[in-house]
Design a protein around this motif. Sequence first.
Motif, PDB file in Angstrom:
ATOM      1  N   ILE A   4     -12.717  -6.686  -2.296  1.00 35.11           N
ATOM      2  CA  ILE A   4     -13.068  -8.095  -2.140  1.00 35.11           C
ATOM      3  C   ILE A   4     -12.386  -8.927  -3.225  1.00 35.11           C
ATOM      4  CG2 ILE A   4     -14.946  -9.777  -2.338  1.00 35.11           C
ATOM      5  CD1 ILE A   4     -14.923  -8.493   0.329  1.00 35.11           C
ATOM      6  N   GLN A   5     -12.624  -8.582  -4.468  1.00 33.92           N
ATOM      7  CA  GLN A   5     -12.003  -9.326  -5.561  1.00 33.92           C
ATOM      8  C   GLN A   5     -10.492  -9.141  -5.570  1.00 33.92           C
ATOM      9  OE1 GLN A   5     -13.576  -8.413  -9.440  1.00 33.92           O
ATOM     10  NE2 GLN A   5     -12.157  -9.785 -10.509  1.00 33.92           N
ATOM     11  N   ALA A   6     -10.035  -7.925  -5.291  1.00 27.90           N
ATOM     12  CA  ALA A   6      -8.599  -7.666  -5.309  1.00 27.90           C
ATOM     13  C   ALA A   6      -7.880  -8.500  -4.255  1.00 27.90           C
ATOM     14  CB  ALA A   6      -8.338  -6.183  -5.068  1.00 27.90           C
ATOM     15  N   GLY A   7      -8.474  -8.604  -3.063  1.00 33.68           N
ATOM     16  CA  GLY A   7      -7.843  -9.361  -1.995  1.00 33.68           C
ATOM     17  C   GLY A   7      -7.814 -10.850  -2.246  1.00 33.68           C
ATOM     18  N   LEU A   8      -8.743 -11.339  -3.050  1.00 28.69           N
ATOM     19  CA  LEU A   8      -8.768 -12.771  -3.364  1.00 28.69           C
ATOM     20  C   LEU A   8      -7.790 -13.123  -4.478  1.00 28.69           C
ATOM     21  CD1 LEU A   8     -12.610 -13.462  -3.172  1.00 28.69           C
ATOM     22  CD2 LEU A   8     -10.854 -14.038  -1.481  1.00 28.69           C
ATOM     23  N   THR A   9      -7.332 -12.129  -5.222  1.00 28.51           N
ATOM     24  CA  THR A   9      -6.410 -12.395  -6.322  1.00 28.51           C
ATOM     25  C   THR A   9      -4.961 -12.071  -5.964  1.00 28.51           C
ATOM     26  OG1 THR A   9      -6.873 -10.184  -7.209  1.00 28.51           O
ATOM     27  CG2 THR A   9      -8.177 -12.019  -8.067  1.00 28.51           C
ATOM     28  N   ARG A  10      -4.769 -11.143  -5.007  1.00 29.19           N
ATOM     29  CA  ARG A  10      -3.399 -10.806  -4.601  1.00 29.19           C
ATOM     30  C   ARG A  10      -3.415 -10.257  -3.174  1.00 29.19           C
ATOM     31  NH1 ARG A  10      -5.286  -6.361  -7.394  1.00 29.19           N
ATOM     32  NH2 ARG A  10      -4.831  -4.314  -6.461  1.00 29.19           N
ATOM     33  N   ALA A  11      -2.276 -10.333  -2.517  1.00 24.13           N
ATOM     34  CA  ALA A  11      -2.163  -9.829  -1.147  1.00 24.13           C
ATOM     35  C   ALA A  11      -2.102  -8.307  -1.171  1.00 24.13           C
ATOM     36  CB  ALA A  11      -0.925 -10.403  -0.478  1.00 24.13           C
ATOM     37  N   LEU A  12      -2.980  -7.667  -0.406  1.00 22.73           N
ATOM     38  CA  LEU A  12      -3.030  -6.208  -0.373  1.00 22.73           C
ATOM     39  C   LEU A  12      -2.194  -5.622   0.762  1.00 22.73           C
ATOM     40  CD1 LEU A  12      -6.836  -5.591  -1.053  1.00 22.73           C
ATOM     41  CD2 LEU A  12      -4.950  -5.765  -2.694  1.00 22.73           C
ATOM     42  N   TYR A  13      -1.715  -6.489   1.658  1.00 23.40           N
ATOM     43  CA  TYR A  13      -0.963  -5.993   2.817  1.00 23.40           C
ATOM     44  C   TYR A  13       0.459  -5.633   2.412  1.00 23.40           C
ATOM     45  CZ  TYR A  13       1.190  -5.852   7.460  1.00 23.40           C
ATOM     46  OH  TYR A  13       1.857  -5.468   8.598  1.00 23.40           O
ATOM     47  N   ARG A  14       0.908  -4.468   2.863  1.00 24.86           N
ATOM     48  CA  ARG A  14       2.272  -4.017   2.631  1.00 24.86           C
ATOM     49  C   ARG A  14       2.881  -3.638   3.976  1.00 24.86           C
ATOM     50  NH1 ARG A  14       1.053  -6.201  -1.136  1.00 24.86           N
ATOM     51  NH2 ARG A  14       1.056  -5.599  -3.342  1.00 24.86           N
ATOM     52  N   PRO A  15       3.765  -4.473   4.524  1.00 22.69           N
ATOM     53  CA  PRO A  15       4.347  -4.165   5.847  1.00 22.69           C
ATOM     54  C   PRO A  15       5.126  -2.869   5.813  1.00 22.69           C
ATOM     55  CG  PRO A  15       5.542  -5.962   4.776  1.00 22.69           C
ATOM     56  CD  PRO A  15       4.308  -5.712   3.946  1.00 22.69           C
ATOM     57  N   PHE A  16       4.877  -2.049   6.829  1.00 20.63           N
ATOM     58  CA  PHE A  16       5.556  -0.755   6.910  1.00 20.63           C
ATOM     59  C   PHE A  16       5.803  -0.434   8.374  1.00 20.63           C
ATOM     60  CE2 PHE A  16       5.162   3.915   7.445  1.00 20.63           C
ATOM     61  CZ  PHE A  16       6.299   4.290   6.750  1.00 20.63           C
ATOM     62  N   ASN A  17       7.070  -0.376   8.745  1.00 21.66           N
ATOM     63  CA  ASN A  17       7.409  -0.031  10.124  1.00 21.66           C
ATOM     64  C   ASN A  17       8.768   0.656  10.142  1.00 21.66           C
ATOM     65  OD1 ASN A  17       8.061   0.032  12.900  1.00 21.66           O
ATOM     66  ND2 ASN A  17       6.674  -1.682  13.264  1.00 21.66           N
ATOM     67  N   PRO A  18       8.781   1.985  10.050  1.00 18.40           N
ATOM     68  CA  PRO A  18      10.043   2.715   9.979  1.00 18.40           C
ATOM     69  C   PRO A  18      10.828   2.711  11.279  1.00 18.40           C
ATOM     70  CG  PRO A  18       8.213   4.243  10.152  1.00 18.40           C
ATOM     71  CD  PRO A  18       7.618   2.881   9.966  1.00 18.40           C
ATOM     72  N   SER A  19      10.223   2.317  12.393  1.00 22.81           N
ATOM     73  CA  SER A  19      10.924   2.329  13.672  1.00 22.81           C
ATOM     74  C   SER A  19      11.940   1.196  13.793  1.00 22.81           C
ATOM     75  CB  SER A  19       9.921   2.246  14.829  1.00 22.81           C
ATOM     76  OG  SER A  19       9.247   1.007  14.823  1.00 22.81           O
ATOM     77  N   GLY A  20      11.798   0.131  12.975  1.00 20.35           N
ATOM     78  CA  GLY A  20      12.730  -0.989  13.044  1.00 20.35           C
ATOM     79  C   GLY A  20      12.222  -2.093  13.953  1.00 20.35           C
ATOM     80  N   LEU A  21      12.884  -3.250  13.886  1.00 19.51           N
ATOM     81  CA  LEU A  21      12.415  -4.439  14.598  1.00 19.51           C
ATOM     82  C   LEU A  21      12.447  -4.275  16.106  1.00 19.51           C
ATOM     83  CD1 LEU A  21      11.474  -7.363  14.723  1.00 19.51           C
ATOM     84  CD2 LEU A  21      13.871  -8.070  14.520  1.00 19.51           C
ATOM     85  N   TRP A  22      13.595  -3.918  16.670  1.00 17.89           N
ATOM     86  CA  TRP A  22      13.716  -3.920  18.131  1.00 17.89           C
ATOM     87  C   TRP A  22      12.889  -2.842  18.806  1.00 17.89           C
ATOM     88  CZ3 TRP A  22      14.766  -8.354  19.729  1.00 17.89           C
ATOM     89  CH2 TRP A  22      15.657  -9.172  19.045  1.00 17.89           C
ATOM     90  N   PRO A  23      12.794  -1.632  18.250  1.00 20.15           N
ATOM     91  CA  PRO A  23      11.836  -0.691  18.830  1.00 20.15           C
ATOM     92  C   PRO A  23      10.400  -1.218  18.776  1.00 20.15           C
ATOM     93  CG  PRO A  23      13.421   0.489  17.492  1.00 20.15           C
ATOM     94  CD  PRO A  23      13.658  -0.966  17.238  1.00 20.15           C
TER      95      PRO A  23
END
Length: 258
Positions: free
Chosen positions: A8-27
């Motif tokens: 809760i506190q961590a998410g309010l101070t910094r973004a916890l999301y880290r995009p990860f998609n090894p398949s690539g954009l078009w797949p």
Amino acid sequence: MNWIGVDIQAGLTRALYRPFNPSGLWPAVGIFIGLFILNQIILVPAFGVGIVMLTSGMIADESGWLRALLLAILPASLVTAWIGLILARQRGADARDVLALRLPDFGVVGWILVVGGFFFVINMVFLLIAMVFGLDLQSSGMVEQGTMQFGHDPLFFLIAGGLVIGAPLAEEIIFRGQIFGALAQTPLGLSGAALVTSALWAGIHWPTQPLYVVGLLFLMGLVLCWLLVRFGSLWVTIACHAAWNSLAVLALYSAAPQ
């Protein structure tokens, strides 16, 4: 018992999301389109036909077909979500990482604050916009009218399950799951991914909703994306989406004709 978790506190101070998609954009785009077509064009009608055959055996009128489609939402959504999990494992990836399905450490009070805060903010924004532009938020689309119409149907619990469990699960995996992470890794970044996915998500409601409701849903989509980025978990958006639909279903059920 952990009442308020560290995320809760961590998410309010910094973004916890880290995009990860090894398949690539078009797949990822291909998977996104495939899941949407599978859910909306193949599974929902197919399950609807199956339900008609198992019940009345024929489509007597438009009302009977609408009932079948509403009943089809739950099984179609669960199958879509299951296939989405499978497709997220491209190149040996963990679906939990690709779809951000890490369960956040919120604690009981933390979940209440996040989900309750989402509901409060969205309601206030919608009411403010309705007051400024004179919009009628009481008018409803086809799904809402059908839900209210079949409020006392013996199988209403399946309709409610589709709207409260099925739709949030499938829609969040399709729109704020893999494709969000793939778009966020392009020059669009997180903000661009939020705009694109929110517009697409709101757009799918256009056939059954007034245009201004589609605009309001776009704003809701942006808030859901913000929650995803801040807390780094798709479970947050699934829970908020489900809570919103739950209260809507309860309101429609209470307004169902006797």
